[in-house]
Scaffold this motif. Structure first.
Motif, short mmCIF file in Angstrom:
data_model
loop_
_atom_site.label_atom_id
_atom_site.label_comp_id
_atom_site.label_asym_id
_atom_site.label_seq_id
_atom_site.Cartn_x
_atom_site.Cartn_y
_atom_site.Cartn_z
N PHE A 377 0.84 -1.21 0.00
CA PHE A 377 0.00 0.00 0.00
C PHE A 377 0.87 1.26 0.00
CE2 PHE A 377 -3.82 -2.16 2.32
CZ PHE A 377 -3.97 -3.00 1.23
N PHE A 378 1.91 1.23 0.82
CA PHE A 378 2.78 2.39 0.95
C PHE A 378 3.47 2.70 -0.37
CE2 PHE A 378 6.33 4.81 3.03
CZ PHE A 378 5.54 5.67 3.78
N GLY A 379 3.89 1.64 -1.08
CA GLY A 379 4.53 1.84 -2.37
C GLY A 379 3.56 2.31 -3.45
N TRP A 380 2.37 1.72 -3.49
CA TRP A 380 1.40 2.06 -4.54
C TRP A 380 0.90 3.50 -4.40
CZ3 TRP A 380 -3.79 3.37 -5.17
CH2 TRP A 380 -4.32 3.19 -6.47
N THR A 381 0.76 3.98 -3.18
CA THR A 381 0.27 5.35 -2.97
C THR A 381 1.31 6.41 -3.29
OG1 THR A 381 0.91 5.27 -0.64
CG2 THR A 381 -1.35 4.65 -1.18
N ASN A 382 2.60 6.01 -3.44
CA ASN A 382 3.73 6.93 -3.67
C ASN A 382 4.14 7.70 -2.42
OD1 ASN A 382 4.21 6.33 -6.39
ND2 ASN A 382 2.68 7.81 -7.10
N PHE A 383 3.63 7.33 -1.26
CA PHE A 383 4.03 8.01 -0.04
C PHE A 383 5.53 7.89 0.20
CE2 PHE A 383 -0.38 7.91 2.06
CZ PHE A 383 -0.53 9.28 1.91
N GLY A 384 6.09 6.70 -0.04
CA GLY A 384 7.52 6.49 0.19
C GLY A 384 8.37 7.41 -0.67
N THR A 385 8.02 7.50 -1.95
CA THR A 385 8.77 8.36 -2.86
C THR A 385 8.65 9.83 -2.48
OG1 THR A 385 8.42 6.79 -4.66
CG2 THR A 385 9.05 9.03 -5.27
N ILE A 386 7.44 10.26 -2.16
CA ILE A 386 7.22 11.67 -1.82
C ILE A 386 7.96 12.05 -0.54
CG2 ILE A 386 5.44 13.31 -1.07
CD1 ILE A 386 3.53 11.94 -3.05
N LEU A 387 7.92 11.18 0.47
CA LEU A 387 8.63 11.47 1.71
C LEU A 387 10.15 11.53 1.49
CD1 LEU A 387 6.69 9.27 4.29
CD2 LEU A 387 6.79 11.76 4.22
N ALA A 388 10.67 10.59 0.69
CA ALA A 388 12.11 10.57 0.44
C ALA A 388 12.55 11.81 -0.34
CB ALA A 388 12.48 9.30 -0.33
N VAL A 389 11.80 12.19 -1.35
CA VAL A 389 12.16 13.35 -2.16
C VAL A 389 12.09 14.64 -1.35
CG1 VAL A 389 11.50 14.76 -4.14
CG2 VAL A 389 11.57 12.27 -4.33
N ASN A 390 11.02 14.79 -0.57
CA ASN A 390 10.89 16.00 0.24
C ASN A 390 12.00 16.10 1.29
OD1 ASN A 390 8.66 17.16 -0.99
ND2 ASN A 390 7.21 15.98 0.22
N GLY A 391 12.37 14.95 1.87
CA GLY A 391 13.48 14.96 2.82
C GLY A 391 14.78 15.35 2.14
N ALA A 392 14.99 14.85 0.94
CA ALA A 392 16.20 15.19 0.19
C ALA A 392 16.22 16.66 -0.20
CB ALA A 392 16.29 14.31 -1.07
N ASN A 393 15.08 17.18 -0.62
CA ASN A 393 15.01 18.60 -0.99
C ASN A 393 15.29 19.51 0.20
OD1 ASN A 393 14.43 18.08 -3.67
ND2 ASN A 393 12.22 18.11 -3.36
N PHE A 394 14.83 19.09 1.38
CA PHE A 394 15.10 19.89 2.58
C PHE A 394 16.59 19.98 2.84
CE2 PHE A 394 16.01 19.80 7.16
CZ PHE A 394 15.51 21.05 7.51
N LEU A 395 17.30 18.87 2.71
CA LEU A 395 18.75 18.90 2.92
C LEU A 395 19.44 19.74 1.86
CD1 LEU A 395 21.12 17.86 4.59
CD2 LEU A 395 21.17 15.84 3.16
N GLN A 396 18.92 19.71 0.64
CA GLN A 396 19.51 20.47 -0.45
C GLN A 396 19.43 21.98 -0.18
OE1 GLN A 396 17.66 19.74 -4.24
NE2 GLN A 396 19.50 20.25 -5.39
N THR A 397 18.37 22.42 0.46
CA THR A 397 18.22 23.86 0.72
C THR A 397 19.18 24.37 1.78
OG1 THR A 397 16.48 23.43 2.36
CG2 THR A 397 15.78 23.77 0.09
N ILE A 398 19.82 23.49 2.53
CA ILE A 398 20.77 23.93 3.56
C ILE A 398 21.99 24.58 2.93
CG2 ILE A 398 22.26 23.13 5.44
CD1 ILE A 398 20.22 20.97 6.01
N ASN A 399 22.36 24.13 1.71
CA ASN A 399 23.42 24.75 0.92
C ASN A 399 24.78 24.72 1.62
OD1 ASN A 399 24.36 25.98 -1.40
ND2 ASN A 399 24.08 28.07 -0.59
N LEU A 400 25.14 23.57 2.17
CA LEU A 400 26.48 23.40 2.76
C LEU A 400 27.44 22.92 1.67
CD1 LEU A 400 25.64 21.61 6.13
CD2 LEU A 400 26.40 23.97 5.83
N THR A 401 28.70 23.33 1.75
CA THR A 401 29.69 22.91 0.76
C THR A 401 30.89 22.20 1.37
OG1 THR A 401 30.77 25.09 0.88
CG2 THR A 401 29.08 24.77 -0.82
#
Length: 529
Positions: A377-401
């Motif tokens: 169910f979790f995979g079919w609803t795309n919840f896993g993908t959406i949570l992973a992408v949003n978490g990744a985008n949050f880290l990307q906005t930190i802009n550390l080098t």
């Protein structure tokens, strides 16, 4: 003066604060319902949440190369399409759940070896002259190395470790925890290149080619770092077991054992008889012959169990069918041992052994039914993908080098792993974001993948989302009746915390202090353009 300061010498006082913390975690965790009920509730939650999220239009841009920029929206299980999916796939979600077949088939072979007495004899022969300290570190080390043989550690080593500790008069849950920590929290570490290496390398190559179309990442590109990590995990696992977990568990009370568990609480470490030694010799000869025959199918370039198209071991029938070899290499030597020792003489004895092994898996099968539905169910609803992408985008906005970005990256991977337990699934989603992003600030894909593998491993042992968590819980419940999820998580939490800190320190020391590559020919930095 030292005699007057009695509190300072009291080890209970020294570890009191941390013990109370773990007791609190255990208490909170045990407020959760039975694991079967919990997964059933998770299924209901995903169904309802998918309807709410779909109504509000929750979506995210797809980061994967083939569908870059396309919208990933929540699929609604409360819709007509969702209801059709549930009705059509309820049975196949269960029957096709990968850990189910792996565990049951492997345990058919293990059951023969166990009921014939082979595993008991091997255990006694192994630990008779070993100190408790060496037993602990050996179990953790064996757990890490067992990853080369796919699921061998979960299916075989974890139950064996509990038996070994029990036979030594130590708490069996401490042995189980040590093995589980090595197998699962040390998942990526190994002395050898395993099945996960080419899998992850493929995703890393695709992600790296978004920046550099010619970039290739081989399966061996993390081998140096994973090799040295094996010894780190073994030492840390030994320390946590003997300094934290075993003292917290205290002395084992046989009355805590499940009365229905098929375990002899009066196991004694006796010398092997002449018949048992003869049985071990013949079982060993049989095992060596099986390994020799197996080697003939994969070592020569024309080996029949290599990939028929490429001739490679990677992606070959040998790797895909590893559970078959687990079954064979336990069942046949087990029968030979039983035949020599006159425990097994007919086919009926073998059948009874396999049936007895399956009879202990009732709770696991029920748990898997509901866990499989939740995962599907979790995979079919795309919840896993959406949570992973949003978490990744949050880290990307930190802009550390600087190198500090890897601490946040590892922590993010560890957090996402609590919800999306598959290493390949998580990396398939996050690699297209983080590999290009970190390459643009100067870090090589091989290094990024090595950091990911730390986060992907350390939280496996504290999430019920991990596919084999139900199996571990079922084994633990044999030694402590009415064992709850919270108890198991509180036992494993120290391993997760210590492994996370220790592995990050090793990563920074290895890469940024000593300037060593994570694998043969692997770069640390990437020059853009």
């Amino acid at each position: 003066m030292s005699e007057g300061n009695s509190n300072a010498a009291d080890p209970t006082q020294k570890r009191g604060a941390f013990t109370r913390f773990l007791d609190t975690v255990e208490w909170l965790g045990n407020l959760l319902p039975h694991p079967v009920t919990l997964f059933a509730l998770f299924c209901v939650f995903v169904v309802v949440a998918s309807g709410i999220a779909s109504f509000f239009g929750l979506s995210v841009a797809d980061p994967r190369p083939a569908t870059l920029g396309q919208e990933i929206a929540v699929n609604n299980l409360l819709s007509a399409e969702g209801l059709r999916y549930i009705v059509s796939n309820l049975v196949t979600n269960f029957t096709q759940f990968p850990p189910l077949g792996v565990v049951l088939v492997a345990l058919l072979g293990v059951g023969i070896a166990e009921r014939s007495g082979l595993l008991s004899a091997l255990m006694r022969g192994m630990v008779m002259n070993a100190s408790p300290r060496m037993v602990t570190v050996t179990i953790v080390f064996a757990g890490v190395v067992s990853n080369t043989a796919s699921e061998l550690g979960y299916v075989v080593l974890v139950p064996l470790a509990a038996m070994i500790f029990h036979s030594l008069g130590r708490h069996p849950l401490a042995g189980l925890a040590a093995a589980f920590a090595g197998v699962s929290a040390g998942y990526s570490a190994n002395l050898f290149i395993g099945t996960v290496d080419p899998l992850l390398a493929g995703f890393t190559t695709s992600a790296a080619q978004l920046i550099d179309p010619t970039y290739e990442v081989g399966p061996e590109m993390n081998w140096f770092f994973m090799f040295i990590s094996t010894f780190l995990i073994a030492v840390l696992g030994w320390l946590v077991t003997e300094k934290i977990v075993e003292p917290k568990l205290g002395k084992y009370n046989p009355k805590d054992m499940d009365p229905d568990a098929d375990i002899d609480e009066n196991v004694k470490m006796e010398n092997l008889t002449r018949t048992e030694k003869s049985g071990l010799v013949w079982a060993g000869v049989t095992f060596a012959a099986l390994i020799g025959l197996l080697a003939l199918t994969v070592v020569p370039e024309s080996g029949i169990l290599r990939d028929p198209e490429t001739g490679s071991v990677s992606g070959s029938p040998f790797l895909r069918g590893i559970v078959v070899f687990i079954f064979i290499t336990f069942a046949i030597p087990g029968f030979v041992y039983g035949f020599v020792t006159k425990v097994m003489r007919t086919d009926r004895d073998v059948i009874n052994a396999m049936a007895a092994s399956m009879s202990t898996m009732g709770l696991y099968i029920v748990l898997v039914f509901f866990a499989a539905q939740f995962v599907a169910f979790f995979g079919w609803t795309n919840f896993g993908t959406i949570l992973a992408v949003n978490g990744a985008n949050f880290l990307q906005t930190i802009n550390l080098t600087g190198p500090g970005v890897f601490v946040l990256f590892i922590l993010m991977c560890a957090f996402v792993n609590l919800m999306l337990g598959s290493a390949s699934a998580q990396w398939a989603v996050t690699a297209p974001i983080f590999v290009p992003m970190l390459m643009l600030i100067g870090y090589a894909p091989e290094l990024i993948q090595a950091a990911y593998r730390i986060g992907d491993s350390v939280t496996n042992i504290i999430t019920p989302m991990m596919s084999y968590f139900g199996l571990i819980l079922a084994v633990a419940a044999r030694y402590q009746k009415n064992l709850g999820i919270g108890t198991l998580i509180s036992i494993m939490l120290p391993y997760s915390m210590v492994f996370l800190v220790g592995w990050i320190i090793l990563f920074y020391t290895w890469v940024f202090l000593f300037g060593l590559p994570v694998g043969p020919g692997a770069a640390t930095y990437y020059q853009v353009g």
